[in-house]
Design an enzyme around this catalytic site. Structure first.
Site, PDB file in Angstrom:
ATOM      1  N   GLY A 329      21.034 -24.495  -4.606  1.00 46.92           N
ATOM      2  CA  GLY A 329      21.438 -25.370  -3.504  1.00 46.92           C
ATOM      3  C   GLY A 329      20.496 -25.212  -2.309  1.00 46.92           C
ATOM      4  N   GLU A 353      -7.423 -26.167 -15.687  1.00 47.61           N
ATOM      5  CA  GLU A 353      -7.923 -26.113 -17.075  1.00 47.61           C
ATOM      6  C   GLU A 353      -7.704 -27.466 -17.769  1.00 47.61           C
ATOM      7  OE1 GLU A 353      -7.995 -22.648 -19.410  1.00 47.61           O
ATOM      8  OE2 GLU A 353      -7.880 -21.319 -17.687  1.00 47.61           O
TER       9      GLU A 353
END
Ligand SMILES: Cc1cc2nc3c(=O)[nH]c(=O)nc-3n(C[C@H](O)[C@H](O)[C@H](O)COP(=O)(O)OP(=O)(O)OC[C@H]3O[C@@H](n4cnc5c(N)ncnc54)[C@H](O)[C@@H]3O)c2cc1C
Length: 368
Positions: A329, A353
């Site tokens: 929350g 990558e």
């Protein structure tokens, strides 16, 4: 046993600094010291060079466990493999001995210099030049986004030796931090992995001996791509570790946090989220470990599997960390809890990558 040992070390020596490393955007020196002391900083280096000789799966487990507590720190073993694998795959015996020995000892890290300001996904469009001059090559250019730049002693640099041949005119070299003409840009201010320095590497008339070339002239791009086939699996491992860390934290939190008079873990809506998170992580783990086995064996479908593992695990990491923030929350949205850091750290695994679009291009070209 390896996982237990790395987890114990990571929780004791790396996790306590993870929030500060992120907050202060500083290099995780404590992690480097602990990893070197435990011989876990570059586990992939073969035993003949004084390394731990870990196979691809063991390397994945080390990176996963470090990433579970600190993604920035996991780039120490991961990028040491990325930077040095071109030498291991294609370098001469003399070059391997010269550079793998200090790497194994913890006397110097290795970085990988492929990307440039105008050459990211299209890496073959690079402009950095290496020109032969007698027994030397002279390098000029700018490499961008280089992980651990400035911290590493050694750099694998891809540079154009024949501009008429595009990818077949690119060669790979080892450049040392102390070579005259090497300097670094200011650290990038990033969304996540703030403890991992990302800087430009400037090459200004850097003269290096010709025997620092990795493999034959013109083979550098092929070596760079072959390297990524193996190391994308380490990014999958990093993603996996980040996701597992977020799930583990959220699992503990929901048992403690009470609303409507009971732990929020008792609500089926919360349970279903946790089940989905765990299911996705396990699927990513199986794909990653299978790809690691293929990397170790050098299977012919490694290119597809490595791309699939990286793409899938990084997408899972983004989903799982976002859900972990949701499960905490409002607290999840603050820096008082680690899950927002994990969510920011997860994002990069979809980008470097090769972006996940690029992974899909790679997979489509290599369909099983
Ligand atoms: C923190 C960080 C660390 C890094 N570390 C290293 C490192 O150590 N060494 C190194 O060499 N590089 C490193 N990189 C570079 C990284 O690999 C690149 O950023 C990446 O490959 C994308 O290149 P780009 O940023 O130029 O994006 P671009 O290539 O400009 O892409 C922009 C967008 O266009 C999309 N796109 C591009 N081409 C296509 C296409 N053909 N089809 C569909 N979509 C496409 C991309 O997927 C992306 O969404 C790092 C980057 C970051 C941010």
């Amino acid at each position: 046993m390896l996982r237990d040992a790395v987890r114990a070390l990571a929780e004791a020596k790396i996790a306590p600094y993870a929030a500060a490393v992120d907050e202060e955007a500083r290099f995780p020196q404590e992690a480097l010291d602990a990893l070197v002391a435990g011989d876990l900083h570059a586990v992939h280096v073969p035993e003949e060079f004084g390394g731990a000789g870990a196979d691809a799966l063991a390397t994945v487990i080390v990176i996963e466990e470090v990433a579970r507590v600190c993604a920035s720190s996991s780039l120490i073993p991961a990028v040491n493999k990325l930077g040095s694998l071109p030498v291991i795959l294609s370098g001469s015996e003399a070059l391997k001995k010269k550079y793998m020995t200090p790497l194994a000892k913890g006397d110097g890290m290795f970085s990988y210099c492929l990307s440039e300001p105008d050459a990211g996904s299209d890496a073959a469009g690079m402009k950095t030049r290496a020109v032969r001059d007698g027994d030397s090559y002279v390098l000029n250019g700018v490499k961008r986004w280089i992980t651990n730049a400035g911290e590493s002693e050694f750099y694998t640099v891809m540079a154009v030796t024949d501009p008429t041949k595009r990818s077949k005119g690119i060669s790979a070299f080892v450049v040392e931090k102390s070579d005259e003409g090497v300097s670094f840009g200011a650290p990038e201010k990033k969304l996540g992995i703030k403890g991992s320095p990302t800087r430009e590497v400037y090459l200004d008339n850097v003269r290096i001996p010709a025997d620092r070339m990795i493999g034959e002239e013109g083979t550098g791009f092929a070596t760079a791509m072959k390297t990524l086939d193996h190391t994308r699996i380490t990014i999958a491992a990093q993603a996996l570790g980040i996701a597992q860390g977020a799930l583990d934290y959220a699992k503990g939190y929901v048992r403690e946090r009470k609303q409507f008079g009971k732990p929020i873990a008792d609500f089926q809506g919360v349970q279903f989220m946790l089940a989905d998170m765990a299911m996705k992580i396990e699927a990513a783990r199986q794909l990653t470990y299978a790809a690691a086995a293929k990397s170790e064996r050098g299977d012919s479908d490694l290119t597809f599997q490595g791309a699939a593992a990286k793409c899938f695990a990084s997408d899972v990491a983004m989903e799982v960390t976002t859900d972990a923030v949701q499960l905490l929350g409002g607290y999840g949205y603050t820096r008082d809890y680690p899950v927002e850091r994990m969510m920011r750290d997860a994002k990069i695994t979809q980008i470097y990558e090769g972006t996940n679009q690029v992974q899909r291009i790679v997979m489509a070209r290599n369909l099983p």
